[in-house]
Design a protein around this motif. Structure first.
Motif, PDB file in Angstrom:
ATOM      1  N   GLY A  73      14.476  68.100  56.671  1.00  0.00           N
ATOM      2  CA  GLY A  73      15.762  68.346  56.037  1.00  0.00           C
ATOM      3  C   GLY A  73      15.697  68.543  54.536  1.00  0.00           C
ATOM      4  N   LYS A  74      14.540  68.256  53.922  1.00  0.00           N
ATOM      5  CA  LYS A  74      14.397  68.469  52.486  1.00  0.00           C
ATOM      6  C   LYS A  74      13.726  69.814  52.214  1.00  0.00           C
ATOM      7  N   LYS A  75      13.880  70.304  50.992  1.00  0.00           N
ATOM      8  CA  LYS A  75      13.250  71.562  50.613  1.00  0.00           C
ATOM      9  C   LYS A  75      11.726  71.431  50.686  1.00  0.00           C
ATOM     10  N   ALA A  76      11.101  72.435  51.251  1.00  0.00           N
ATOM     11  CA  ALA A  76       9.640  72.433  51.373  1.00  0.00           C
ATOM     12  C   ALA A  76       9.029  73.057  50.122  1.00  0.00           C
ATOM     13  N   ASN A  77       9.202  72.375  48.993  1.00  0.00           N
ATOM     14  CA  ASN A  77       8.588  72.794  47.734  1.00  0.00           C
ATOM     15  C   ASN A  77       7.305  71.986  47.562  1.00  0.00           C
ATOM     16  N   VAL A  78       6.170  72.661  47.672  1.00  0.00           N
ATOM     17  CA  VAL A  78       4.896  71.949  47.748  1.00  0.00           C
ATOM     18  C   VAL A  78       3.855  72.632  46.874  1.00  0.00           C
ATOM     19  N   GLY A 136      19.248  61.251  41.530  1.00  0.00           N
ATOM     20  CA  GLY A 136      20.170  61.338  42.662  1.00  0.00           C
ATOM     21  C   GLY A 136      20.016  62.615  43.466  1.00  0.00           C
ATOM     22  N   LEU A 137      18.830  63.220  43.432  1.00  0.00           N
ATOM     23  CA  LEU A 137      18.565  64.460  44.177  1.00  0.00           C
ATOM     24  C   LEU A 137      17.966  64.110  45.528  1.00  0.00           C
ATOM     25  N   THR A 138      18.730  64.295  46.575  1.00  0.00           N
ATOM     26  CA  THR A 138      18.288  63.877  47.904  1.00  0.00           C
ATOM     27  C   THR A 138      17.566  64.980  48.679  1.00  0.00           C
ATOM     28  N   HIS A 139      17.551  66.210  48.157  1.00  0.00           N
ATOM     29  CA  HIS A 139      16.961  67.331  48.892  1.00  0.00           C
ATOM     30  C   HIS A 139      15.536  67.658  48.444  1.00  0.00           C
ATOM     31  N   VAL A 140      15.036  66.954  47.446  1.00  0.00           N
ATOM     32  CA  VAL A 140      13.681  67.176  46.935  1.00  0.00           C
ATOM     33  C   VAL A 140      13.026  65.823  46.648  1.00  0.00           C
TER      34      VAL A 140
END
Length: 200
Positions: free
Chosen positions: A174-179, A164-168
């Protein structure tokens, strides 16, 4: 786990979707006459019978480190289920330690076994993994023949959706730029956290 208790778990979850943690680990094995959790975990659709009406096949997670599951079992899972329903997880409690080294984790004494897995010290009982999530992705691609896009979905998008994590979980506005950028042979080229390059 009995057939009755397995059914109980599925019915308690309904109408929500059941999720099976660490598929095949610490649960009864697949059975050809009785319903077990792995039986449910390996299906993509239920038979068209009244007792299955309205139920959804569960999402599952697998530890693809070569120790928790035999490669043939992983092959069965990725062959039977869609990437959107299978989450790759690492169960990693440490990494980079030499064989035989003992360490404490969560109040328990652990050690790296001769085969390279984490066990309770002095036993052969698995107690976590010393492989990273990227190791799981590499095994999925190189050992199990999973496409890179599908393996990335299983490691990123599917776990985020299940939790249920909508930011990753995916690259979207709008999502975290974790790449993590990888080379063609799946080595780490660069790592970004919140859009900032932190490695490579």
């Amino acid at each position: 786990v009995s057939t009755q208790s397995t059914w109980g778990a599925v019915r308690v979850a309904h109408p929500q979707r059941l999720h099976l943690t660490h598929l095949f680990n610490v649960m009864a094995g697949f059975h050809h006459r009785q319903l077990t959790l792995p039986n449910f975990g390996l299906i993509d659709a239920f038979p068209k019978l009244p007792e299955f009406e309205g139920l959804q096949p569960p999402t599952v997670e697998i530890i693809n480190d070569g120790h928790h599951l035999h490669p043939m079992v992983v092959q069965a899972v990725v062959g039977a289920r869609r990437p959107c329903d299978v989450a790759l997880i690492s169960d990693c409690v440490t990494f980079g330690r030499p064989l035989g080294e003992r360490f404490e984790y969560d109040g328990r004494q652990m050690e790296i076994s001769p085969s390279g897995c984490v066990v309770l010290a002095g036993t052969s009982t698995l107690a976590g993994s010393c492989c990273t999530l990227l190791d799981m992705v590499r095994r999925a691609v190189h050992v199990n023949g999973v496409g890179l896009v599908a393996a990335a979905q299983m490691a990123c998008t599917t776990p985020a959706r299940i939790a249920g994590l909508t930011h990753v979980g995916s690259l979207e506005a709008g999502k975290k730029a974790n790449v993590t950028l990888l080379t063609p042979d799946l080595q780490v080229q660069a790592v970004y956290v919140d859009g900032i390059r932190v490695a490579g």
